[in-house]
Design an enzyme around this catalytic site. Structure first.
Site, PDB file in Angstrom:
ATOM      1  CE  LYS A 128      -4.389   0.594   0.251  1.00 43.69           C
ATOM      2  NZ  LYS A 128      -5.705   0.385   0.315  1.00 43.69           N
ATOM      3  CG  ASP A 168      -7.079   3.468  -0.245  1.00 41.63           C
ATOM      4  OD1 ASP A 168      -7.503   2.916   0.127  1.00 41.63           O
ATOM      5  OD2 ASP A 168      -7.597   3.637   0.226  1.00 41.63           O
TER       6      ASP A 168
HETATM    7  P1  NDP Z   1     -13.196   8.358  -2.337  1.00 36.79           P
HETATM    8  O1  NDP Z   1     -11.690   9.319  -2.040  1.00 36.79           O
HETATM    9  O2  NDP Z   1     -13.564   7.741  -3.949  1.00 36.79           O
HETATM   10  O3  NDP Z   1     -13.877   8.084  -1.534  1.00 36.79           O
HETATM   11  C1  NDP Z   1     -13.990   8.244   0.449  1.00 36.79           C
HETATM   12  C2  NDP Z   1     -14.955   8.800   1.174  1.00 36.79           C
HETATM   13  O4  NDP Z   1     -14.864   8.861   2.162  1.00 36.79           O
HETATM   14  C3  NDP Z   1     -15.310  10.418   0.482  1.00 36.79           C
HETATM   15  O5  NDP Z   1     -16.802  10.342   0.756  1.00 36.79           O
HETATM   16  C4  NDP Z   1     -14.954  11.308   1.905  1.00 36.79           C
HETATM   17  O6  NDP Z   1     -15.455  12.292   2.261  1.00 36.79           O
HETATM   18  C5  NDP Z   1     -14.738   9.926   2.955  1.00 36.79           C
HETATM   19  N1  NDP Z   1     -13.983  10.250   4.383  1.00 36.79           N
HETATM   20  C6  NDP Z   1     -12.498  10.134   3.275  1.00 36.79           C
HETATM   21  N2  NDP Z   1     -11.897  10.070   4.058  1.00 36.79           N
HETATM   22  C7  NDP Z   1     -12.813  10.544   5.572  1.00 36.79           C
HETATM   23  C8  NDP Z   1     -12.241  11.049   7.080  1.00 36.79           C
HETATM   24  N3  NDP Z   1     -11.771  11.188   7.789  1.00 36.79           N
HETATM   25  N4  NDP Z   1     -14.188  11.163   7.858  1.00 36.79           N
HETATM   26  C9  NDP Z   1     -14.921  11.366   7.234  1.00 36.79           C
HETATM   27  N5  NDP Z   1     -14.730  10.651   5.372  1.00 36.79           N
HETATM   28  C10 NDP Z   1     -13.896  10.800   5.021  1.00 36.79           C
HETATM   29  O7  NDP Z   1     -12.403   6.346  -1.450  1.00 36.79           O
HETATM   30  P2  NDP Z   1     -12.874   5.458  -1.991  1.00 36.79           P
HETATM   31  O8  NDP Z   1     -14.415   5.112  -2.153  1.00 36.79           O
HETATM   32  O9  NDP Z   1     -11.706   4.369  -2.952  1.00 36.79           O
HETATM   33  O10 NDP Z   1     -12.478   4.568  -0.338  1.00 36.79           O
HETATM   34  C11 NDP Z   1     -13.412   4.469   0.841  1.00 36.79           C
HETATM   35  C12 NDP Z   1     -12.338   3.797   1.897  1.00 36.79           C
HETATM   36  O11 NDP Z   1     -12.538   1.879   0.570  1.00 36.79           O
HETATM   37  C13 NDP Z   1     -11.572   2.869   1.918  1.00 36.79           C
HETATM   38  O12 NDP Z   1     -11.899   2.653   3.529  1.00 36.79           O
HETATM   39  C14 NDP Z   1     -10.351   3.263   0.883  1.00 36.79           C
HETATM   40  O13 NDP Z   1      -9.131   2.353   1.488  1.00 36.79           O
HETATM   41  C15 NDP Z   1     -11.481   1.432   0.821  1.00 36.79           C
HETATM   42  N6  NDP Z   1     -11.141   0.984  -1.015  1.00 36.79           N
HETATM   43  C16 NDP Z   1     -11.046   1.175  -1.433  1.00 36.79           C
HETATM   44  C17 NDP Z   1     -10.987   0.732  -2.516  1.00 36.79           C
HETATM   45  C18 NDP Z   1     -10.957   1.486  -3.716  1.00 36.79           C
HETATM   46  O14 NDP Z   1     -10.892   0.237  -5.011  1.00 36.79           O
HETATM   47  N7  NDP Z   1     -11.301   2.145  -4.386  1.00 36.79           N
HETATM   48  C19 NDP Z   1     -10.690  -0.681  -2.290  1.00 36.79           C
HETATM   49  C20 NDP Z   1     -11.082  -1.673  -1.353  1.00 36.79           C
HETATM   50  C21 NDP Z   1     -11.294  -0.800  -0.357  1.00 36.79           C
HETATM   51  P3  NDP Z   1     -14.489  13.635   2.161  1.00 36.79           P
HETATM   52  O15 NDP Z   1     -15.037  14.286   0.355  1.00 36.79           O
HETATM   53  O16 NDP Z   1     -15.425  14.480   2.440  1.00 36.79           O
HETATM   54  O17 NDP Z   1     -13.345  12.994   2.161  1.00 36.79           O
HETATM   55  O1  2IT Z   2      -7.678  -1.393  -0.741  1.00 30.85           O
HETATM   56  C1  2IT Z   2      -7.490  -1.727  -1.510  1.00 30.85           C
HETATM   57  O2  2IT Z   2      -7.937  -3.115  -1.745  1.00 30.85           O
HETATM   58  C2  2IT Z   2      -7.720  -0.859  -2.840  1.00 30.85           C
HETATM   59  N1  2IT Z   2      -7.838   0.012  -2.443  1.00 30.85           N
HETATM   60  C3  2IT Z   2      -7.799  -1.632  -4.271  1.00 30.85           C
HETATM   61  C4  2IT Z   2      -6.858  -2.298  -4.471  1.00 30.85           C
HETATM   62  C5  2IT Z   2      -5.770  -2.276  -5.240  1.00 30.85           C
HETATM   63  O3  2IT Z   2      -5.050  -2.416  -6.240  1.00 30.85           O
HETATM   64  O4  2IT Z   2      -7.005  -2.859  -6.078  1.00 30.85           O
END
Ligand code: NDP
Ligand code: 2IT
Length: 447
Positions: A128, A168
């Site tokens: 990561k 992420d």
């Molecule tokens: P995005 O940046 O697309 O969206 C993040 C969302 O979470 C936004 O709505 C943001 O609100 C909110 N957020 C982030 N940090 C905070 C915080 N400290 N407090 C309150 N709200 C918060 O990210 P993703 O949707 O990609 O990721 C969301 C979660 O999913 C993370 O934990 C990530 O590690 C996990 N994840 C992502 C994957 C992927 O493929 N993208 C795969 C697996 C897991 P705001 O805009 O107000 O900050």
């Molecule tokens: O937390 C996760 O699994 C991710 N942010 C996606 C990682 C990836 O390599 O697609």
């Protein structure tokens, strides 16, 4: 020394050598509870310092990221890449841009990724990365200059067979484009498989954008099916409104559920009749707006600055924002709503105490490393397509994703049953994820 005191000693040493890293400790704590069961039954996993090696990242890289903002001011951020374990394949895992990013957070995410990637059954190790950079309010050119400077250093550590980043929090299609462009220029080669989450017209895979959110819903479907229930007619509350949240909403509504609310860090939206996804995508993906902008334009939706998304009325909870968004008190609030299922889209959104509350309340719990593995699994499918210079249809790729989520669920279910903790999918996920990595580490020697 008996097994339990040996495990306690190993645990204390690991925590002591990673002082001041609370999120990393939390991820270790959660895993150790399950690993105890394995070590009691199969003490050979304790030989040759396997556990000590497993919890020590193979490599941790920290670097300076200088860049120039639109006012010609020089800014300095800190970049990270933790290459945790490559026994099953090249390091694989996302990059996060958020002001809160530090070594503890990157290490917990990388450790989770090792177990998650193992559970997918695909040939990917775990890593990561990220930076304490805040993309909010930055211009496109600032984002581009930051990504280019970040890649200036990262490029020497990654590669199709070495380490394959993706998105992420704060890193989506735009950032992946800038990062890939700089890598291509620096290395003088078009190495598609070096990064995933690429756009469809230059090496990206169908369904990668949707995969994490869709996967969370498929996993929930499996948990419900095991209880003889379905998503049809269910009311779901989803925290966050980013990539994972949006596509969880899309698939949930496609399968007959109603998403009654979502959020961002400034508040939440209540929408008892469901989400207008076309509008939400326009607000978040095109305009890069806030959930309050959605409420302004939508009918039947209200924005709430105070309170929590979990104050709404719903049957299923899907935290899809960030780590530790649910503590024991919030978990109790969720339990008091009569929620039966909770599936984690975010990584480690529940504190250890919150998980205890779910257990006591009998909430069926889909842990992050299983429930949100659809994103990285589809990244592995993108790597597969890049390696064979092929591209698959949406329908075919979605079927593959669905099949992978079903096998992940089965692995969790089977491991839980084998260790006498039926329906404890967290313990099942930890044990199944661990065994594949541990067996490969045993086979490959003391490395
Ligand atoms: P995005 O940046 O697309 O969206 C993040 C969302 O979470 C936004 O709505 C943001 O609100 C909110 N957020 C982030 N940090 C905070 C915080 N400290 N407090 C309150 N709200 C918060 O990210 P993703 O949707 O990609 O990721 C969301 C979660 O999913 C993370 O934990 C990530 O590690 C996990 N994840 C992502 C994957 C992927 O493929 N993208 C795969 C697996 C897991 P705001 O805009 O107000 O900050
Ligand atoms: O937390 C996760 O699994 C991710 N942010 C996606 C990682 C990836 O390599 O697609």
């Amino acid at each position: 020394m008996n097994t339990d005191s040996k495990i306690a000693e190993i645990y204390d040493n690991i925590v002591a050598r990673n002082a001041g890293e609370p999120e990393f400790h939390q991820a270790i704590d959660e895993l150790f509870d399950s690993l105890k069961l394995v070590l009691r039954k199969d003490p050979h996993y304790g030989e040759n310092k396997l556990i000590e090696r497993l919890f020590e990242p193979e490599r941790q890289i920290i670097f300076r990221v200088p860049w120039t903002d639109d006012n010609n001011e020089v800014r300095v951020n800190r970049g990270f890449r933790v290459q945790f374990n490559s026994v099953l394949g090249p390091y694989k895992g996302g990059i996060r841009f958020h002001p809160s990013v530090n070594l503890s957070i990157v290490k917990f995410l990388a450790l989770e990724q090792v177990f998650k990637n193992s559970l997918t059954g695909l040939p990917i190790g775990g890593g990561k990365g990220g930076a304490d950079f805040d993309p909010k309010g930055k211009s496109n050119m600032e984002i581009m200059r930051f990504c280019q400077s970040f890649m200036m250093e990262l490029h020497r550590h990654i590669g199709e067979y070495r380490d394959v980043p993706a998105g992420d929090i704060g890193v989506g299609a735009r950032e992946i484009g800038y990062l890939f462009g700089q890598y291509r220029r620096l290395n003088h080669r078009h190495e598609s498989g070096v990064i995933t989450g690429k756009a469809l017209n230059w090496g990206g895979a169908q369904v990668r954008t949707e995969a994490t959110g869709y996967g969370v819903v498929y996993f929930t479907e499996q948990m419900m099916k095991a209880q003889g229930e379905s998503l049809d007619g269910a009311r779901i509350a989803i925290s966050g409104s980013g990539n994972v949240a949006i596509y969880a909403m899309e698939k949930a509504q496609e399968l007959g559920a109603t998403v009654v609310g979502f959020s961002d860090s400034s508040g939440y939206v209540s929408c008892p009749d469901g989400v207008d996804l076309e509008l939400l995508k326009d607000v978040k993906e095109v305009r890069r707006g806030r959930v309050s902008d959605y409420a302004k334009d939508a009918t039947g939706a209200t924005f709430h600055e105070d309170g929590l998304i979990w104050d709404l009325d719903y049957d299923i909870a899907m935290p899809c924002a960030t780590q530790n968004e649910i503590d024991a008190d919030v978990a109790q609030l969720i339990a008091d709503k009569g929620v039966r299922y909770l599936a984690e889209g975010a990584n480690m959104p529940s504190t250890l105490e919150a998980i205890d509350v779910y257990r006591d309340a009998g909430i069926i719990f889909g842990p992050a490393k299983a429930a949100n593995a659809g994103g990285v699994a589809t990244s592995a499918l993108e790597m597969q397509q890049n390696a064979s210079r092929d591209s698959w249809s949406f329908e075919y790729t979605e079927k593959r994703l669905q099949g992978i989520m079903t096998s992940i669920f089965k692995r969790c279910e089977d491991a839980a049953a084998e260790y006498g903790v039926e329906k404890d999918y967290l313990t099942g996920a930890n044990i199944a994820g661990f065994k594949k990595v541990a067996d490969a580490m045993c086979a490959q020697g003391v490395i």
